[in-house]
Design an enzyme around this catalytic site. Sequence first.
Site, PDB file in Angstrom:
ATOM      1  N   TYR A   1      -1.981  -1.012  10.431  1.00  0.00           N
ATOM      2  CA  TYR A   1      -2.204  -0.820   9.386  1.00  0.00           C
ATOM      3  C   TYR A   1      -1.143  -0.684   8.501  1.00  0.00           C
ATOM      4  CZ  TYR A   1      -4.150  -1.253   3.998  1.00  0.00           C
ATOM      5  OH  TYR A   1      -4.717  -1.446   3.270  1.00  0.00           O
ATOM      6  N   SER A  35       0.816  -1.425  -0.329  1.00  0.00           N
ATOM      7  CA  SER A  35      -0.510  -0.351   0.131  1.00  0.00           C
ATOM      8  C   SER A  35       0.883   0.982  -0.481  1.00  0.00           C
ATOM      9  CB  SER A  35      -0.992   0.044   1.418  1.00  0.00           C
ATOM     10  OG  SER A  35      -1.087   0.822   1.719  1.00  0.00           O
TER      11      SER A  35
END
Length: 254
Positions: A158, A144
């Site tokens: 995350y 990501s």
Amino acid sequence: MADPKRKTVLITGASSGLGAEMARQLAALGHDLALCARRIEKLDALKGEIAAAHPERRVEVRTLDVNDDEEVFEVFRGFKKDFGTIDRVIINAGIGKGAPLGTGRWDANKETAMTNFVAALAQSEAAMEIFREQDAGHFVMISSMSAMRGMPKTMTTYAATKAGVAHIAEGLRNELYGKPIKVTVLYPGYISSEMNERVDPKKAKGMVSTEKGVRSMVAAIEKEVDSACVPPLPWAPMSLVMKHAPLGVLKKII
């Protein structure tokens, strides 16, 4: 004679979002698919959709909870037995939960860490078991853009997991340099998916559709690049800002 460009591609988290769209686009490019996720009914529907559009493609589906370590190895080995060869594994399964540290939501942060990092490590072990036996393969890790730098509040855990899985891939690339096993890590920006459907659009500047975003991902995968920010614009230049901007400047843009 077998088509040398035709690959068997295993995708985890393939029942929806980026995983399902990657399956559609890879099938359109001529690849066979090994698809796994928790929701078998969605996988069956996707298999039917792909079969209708591309009847020449082979698609096999299996239920997989990536947090079940034994099941990860069982499913990967099962797909290897089904097809004989697995040419590419895309480690895509993940969740987007999280909470600011110290606010009483250890459960959410632990679940994110276990699913996005520990389960990805298990998938990496299972994939590399196959590739080492074959002495060939293409290992693809979906990270990501949040991995570029530590993120605040609900994104802290995350982002840390996504940095961690990127380092798994980079470590493998370091080890396997010059050998037949290729390694790719992708850093998607804001791509519309089931995971981020609740994100405030005002905080997700530059979000693109699932189809458009995945098209960039698949293009990078097909080229077997070492790494890529996808879509390239604005995320490739943004990666430099995220890595190097003073914290005061960064806080104004994230």
